[in-house]
Each structure stands twice: as C-alpha cells, then as structure tokens.
Motif scaffolding. Sequence first.
Motif, mmCIF file in Angstrom:
data_model
loop_
_atom_site.group_PDB
_atom_site.id
_atom_site.type_symbol
_atom_site.label_atom_id
_atom_site.label_comp_id
_atom_site.label_asym_id
_atom_site.label_seq_id
_atom_site.Cartn_x
_atom_site.Cartn_y
_atom_site.Cartn_z
ATOM 1 N N VAL A 19 -1.489 13.431 -7.711
ATOM 2 C CA VAL A 19 -2.499 12.919 -8.648
ATOM 3 C C VAL A 19 -2.695 13.837 -9.845
ATOM 4 O O VAL A 19 -3.269 13.415 -10.850
ATOM 5 C CB VAL A 19 -3.849 12.699 -7.934
ATOM 6 C CG1 VAL A 19 -3.698 11.678 -6.817
ATOM 7 C CG2 VAL A 19 -4.415 14.012 -7.398
ATOM 8 N N GLY A 20 -2.235 15.073 -9.743
ATOM 9 C CA GLY A 20 -2.392 16.016 -10.843
ATOM 10 C C GLY A 20 -3.620 16.893 -10.685
ATOM 11 O O GLY A 20 -4.649 16.470 -10.154
ATOM 12 N N ASP B 282 -10.317 9.379 2.399
ATOM 13 C CA ASP B 282 -8.918 9.646 2.055
ATOM 14 C C ASP B 282 -8.675 9.109 0.652
ATOM 15 O O ASP B 282 -8.452 7.921 0.448
ATOM 16 C CB ASP B 282 -7.957 8.976 3.041
ATOM 17 C CG ASP B 282 -6.531 9.500 2.899
ATOM 18 O OD1 ASP B 282 -6.175 9.946 1.784
ATOM 19 O OD2 ASP B 282 -5.778 9.460 3.878
ATOM 20 N N ARG B 283 -8.744 10.000 -0.326
ATOM 21 C CA ARG B 283 -8.618 9.606 -1.731
ATOM 22 C C ARG B 283 -7.205 9.161 -2.093
ATOM 23 O O ARG B 283 -7.007 8.582 -3.161
ATOM 24 C CB ARG B 283 -9.002 10.790 -2.636
ATOM 25 C CG ARG B 283 -10.441 11.252 -2.504
ATOM 26 C CD ARG B 283 -10.640 12.541 -3.300
ATOM 27 N NE ARG B 283 -11.988 13.085 -3.165
ATOM 28 C CZ ARG B 283 -12.853 13.195 -4.171
ATOM 29 N NH1 ARG B 283 -12.512 12.779 -5.383
ATOM 30 N NH2 ARG B 283 -14.049 13.717 -3.978
ATOM 31 N N ARG B 284 -6.224 9.444 -1.257
ATOM 32 C CA ARG B 284 -4.830 9.220 -1.632
ATOM 33 C C ARG B 284 -4.293 7.844 -1.216
ATOM 34 O O ARG B 284 -3.169 7.502 -1.536
ATOM 35 C CB ARG B 284 -3.938 10.310 -1.042
ATOM 36 C CG ARG B 284 -4.352 11.725 -1.411
ATOM 37 C CD ARG B 284 -4.328 11.960 -2.920
ATOM 38 N NE ARG B 284 -4.784 13.302 -3.248
ATOM 39 C CZ ARG B 284 -5.908 13.573 -3.892
ATOM 40 N NH1 ARG B 284 -6.694 12.588 -4.301
ATOM 41 N NH2 ARG B 284 -6.261 14.813 -4.146
ATOM 42 N N PRO C 252 0.848 -1.194 0.000
ATOM 43 C CA PRO C 252 0.000 0.000 0.000
ATOM 44 C C PRO C 252 0.882 1.242 0.000
ATOM 45 O O PRO C 252 2.062 1.188 0.386
ATOM 46 C CB PRO C 252 -0.774 -0.125 1.312
ATOM 47 C CG PRO C 252 0.181 -0.869 2.220
ATOM 48 C CD PRO C 252 0.980 -1.793 1.337
ATOM 49 N N VAL C 253 0.330 2.355 -0.424
ATOM 50 C CA VAL C 253 1.131 3.574 -0.538
ATOM 51 C C VAL C 253 0.210 4.787 -0.468
ATOM 52 O O VAL C 253 -0.971 4.705 -0.806
ATOM 53 C CB VAL C 253 1.930 3.568 -1.865
ATOM 54 C CG1 VAL C 253 0.990 3.656 -3.055
ATOM 55 C CG2 VAL C 253 2.974 4.677 -1.912
ATOM 56 N N VAL D 284 -2.571 5.647 -9.699
ATOM 57 C CA VAL D 284 -3.738 6.436 -9.280
ATOM 58 C C VAL D 284 -5.001 5.911 -9.954
ATOM 59 O O VAL D 284 -6.053 5.766 -9.314
ATOM 60 C CB VAL D 284 -3.518 7.928 -9.615
ATOM 61 C CG1 VAL D 284 -4.763 8.745 -9.268
ATOM 62 C CG2 VAL D 284 -2.298 8.469 -8.887
ATOM 63 N N VAL D 285 -4.905 5.597 -11.234
ATOM 64 C CA VAL D 285 -6.063 5.101 -11.975
ATOM 65 C C VAL D 285 -6.536 3.772 -11.395
ATOM 66 O O VAL D 285 -7.721 3.588 -11.097
ATOM 67 C CB VAL D 285 -5.728 4.961 -13.471
ATOM 68 C CG1 VAL D 285 -6.907 4.332 -14.224
ATOM 69 C CG2 VAL D 285 -5.380 6.324 -14.077
ATOM 70 N N HIS D 286 -5.602 2.818 -11.245
ATOM 71 C CA HIS D 286 -5.976 1.519 -10.672
ATOM 72 C C HIS D 286 -6.641 1.695 -9.310
ATOM 73 O O HIS D 286 -7.714 1.134 -9.046
ATOM 74 C CB HIS D 286 -4.718 0.658 -10.483
ATOM 75 C CG HIS D 286 -4.243 -0.029 -11.712
ATOM 76 N ND1 HIS D 286 -3.688 -1.289 -11.703
ATOM 77 C CD2 HIS D 286 -4.231 0.362 -13.005
ATOM 78 C CE1 HIS D 286 -3.348 -1.640 -12.923
ATOM 79 N NE2 HIS D 286 -3.664 -0.641 -13.743
#
Length: 443
Positions: free
Chosen positions: A234-235, A264-266, A228-229, A308-310
């Motif tokens: 993300v841009g 937490d989207r990150r 995990p990370v 990020v997409v995955h």
Amino acid sequence: MAAQQRQGSQRSKHHMLIGLLATLILSIGISQIILAEKAITLSSNPISISKQQKEQNTDAIVYLAQFSKVHSTYGAQHDIENNTISGNSKLSKSLDLLYSNYINHFPTNVDVIIFYVPEEGVPTNETMEELQLANRPQIKLHPLNSTYWSLPYNLHESDSIHWNRPMYSIGYRHMMRWFAILIWPYLHNLGYTHVMRLDDDSYIHSQIKYNLFEYMRDNHKVYGFRQPVIEDAVGAGWDDMVDKVLDVNKDATTQELVDEFKKDRRISFYNNFFIADISFFIRPPASIFLNMIDESNLIYTQRTGDLVVHSTVVRLLLPPERIHWFRDFSYQHMTLCTNPKCGHGVVNGCPQNGGLSRGVGTYTDEEWSAITGHLKVKVEHDKKVVERGDPPDRKCLWVVRYNTFIGAKDVMKCLKRKERCYPYLKQFLNSSEAAETSKFIPS
C-alpha cells in the motif's frame, strides 16, 4: 406585488445555489470542481457522446488502451512464435469475449468507451478494423488530454527517481490516479450513472445471462467486484493518511465499519473488473476521502494503487449489503512477470498477479481441467520463447485451488475459509449462496 414575489423567488434560488456551491467546495475541494469544469468542456469534443446518445445510455463499460507494442511498465510481451503481443491484440480478444458473452445479449443499453493517451499511441485504421469498430456501434474512442494525464502541480518528473517502486512508470501512476480519482467526474459530466471497468487483458470466459447494471440498480448495490485479493503493497504513510481522514471526518461512516476494516486493512477488491454507481464517488463522504487521498500524492510517490483506494473507500463507507461479489461467470486477469526480479518464488515469464477464476455453475470438472491445462501449456511455451535470465528448466509455480482458480498467490489467498479474507467475504453470501459457494471455498 407579483414582481416583488418573482424577485424574492429569484433571490431565494440564487442564495440556494450559492449555498450548494459552498457545500460542494468544502466537501470535494476546489481542485475537483476545476476538474469537473474541464470535463464538461471536454465532453464537447466531437469524439464524445452526443446528447441523444447520452439520454439513451447511462451505463458505460470502460477500457484504458495502449495502442503501442510496448507497455510503459511491463515492456514487450511475446507469443510462442516470438511475435510481439501488442495492446491491440489483447484488447481485441477482450472485446471479442465481452461481446460474445455479454453485450450481444444486451446490445442497445450500454456504451463501450476506450480511453487512450494520444502521446502513447493513437488507433490506426488497421487498429479500427482489428477491433471491429464498424460493427460495434457501442464503442466510443475518448482521448485523454493533459487535464487527466499529467502530474499534480506540486510534483515534478525529475523527482520520480526517488519514488517508491521506481520500476513503475509515471504513465502507470497516471493510470492509477485516473481510475482512483479522475474517472468519476469525467463520466458523471457525460451523463453516465454506472460504470464497469475492464483491462485490455480482462477476459470474460463464460456467458453472463443477465444485465449486470440492472442487477446493481434493482438490488441497490453500489460497488461490485469479481476477484478478492490481499494487497500488502500500500505504500509508506497510507495507513496514517487513512486514519487522518477518518479522524477529521468522524461522521462519515460507522464505528462498526471502521472496526471491521481495521481487523485486516489489506483485504481488497481486484479492480481490473468492477462495477460502480458513479454518484457514490462524486458525493460526500466518498468525494472528501478521494480529495484528501489525491492531495496526499501517495499514488505517485508511494505507488499506492487504485485497487487500494477503491477497496479502502468502499469498505469504510459501504455496508456489506451495498457491495456485491460476482461469482457466476468465469473471469481471467493475469499479469506475467517481465522483470529480471519477479518477487519470491516467481519465475520470470510466469504469473505474478491474478489468474483465472471459475464461475459458480460454469463448466464441468473435465472442461475446467482442459481449460486450465491449456492455459498452463500456453504460458510455459511463451515463457521459453524469450531468454529472461532464468534457467530454462524452471517451470511456473502455479497455484491451483479446488477447481476454482489457477494463477498467482495474491488472489488464491482469499479462496479458502481458513484464510484471512473469508471472515469478511462471507458477509456477501446469503444462506443459499454460502451453501453453493462452500463447494468453491472449502475449509
């Protein structure tokens, strides 16, 4: 009468096919259909898998190799004798470890596909020998043509100087699009159902004693990850684009998954290693998400990564019980900084991303200490060989976490229960796993 019935049956089948095609066009977009058709054409390439092999193997382990001495983004790397480390040597090491720790125990039911871009280097006879292709019949070489390795029609190379994070080459962005968007229809049209990715510097350090693909199927898992990370880069525009996708596809997922994601989207999955059910990504709703992401061009203009997409698509569309966190083998993927500016606290030549994760139940503490000690010594030696602008006495700021991880901060941030990842990650643990993993993720 019989003839009329046959004609009616044929008309019914024809109408059904038209309906299915219309649904497909609406769900994944015309561009994806064109890509799938081109993938079918490409599969007739002599290097591609034969019909007999396709019937035998539905699982693929994939690499994307650079058969050149200089990486398009990270440049040249060197060993302690100041020899250039080529992509071939890293790939050779990764394959050696993959075979000794996994494939040799399950030799007949998986293909190993090495993708490469001919314009960036082709494998020579010497390379073939180094990779032991003659002794490894599972390995297939697949060149990627311009269908899969070119800019979308509405982007131009001359515009790239204005793109976010310009130190990342266009080729690197092609790579991100390949693993995020294009690989799924390509493999599907070759007859594969499951895929596992490794990078040329992905190293499996301990034996895997079971068939990973069979585990995924038997336990109804759709996506599996190893590390995990936290991924904050993300841009610009990514969050707004995701919200737009959700807004126009309200029935694609559940409010519970959306709420969990937005906490937490990150929180992300480091996807230099992943295993996935291909059908998930080529069917709605995931295919709709991927098509909208691709059409946004953020992969190119903002360097929004395939990681990020995955992570976004999987977290939004799959409940935790369909995702698996592999923790029972030791795995290394570590990127060393080779740029003049490496980010806050990172010394040139030192770990910038990733690291070495210890598998639960692998190694004694003494063995692990020796392994991590050797890794630190090697990186420090390699760093000192080449002048990179930092004072020679500056050492790497290694992150070591509870005898479970050594490397950079991005993965470490998820390896403590008080850190932001744990509330999400604990969903992947049953009670016995949580008890065992508590030794590796202390409070």
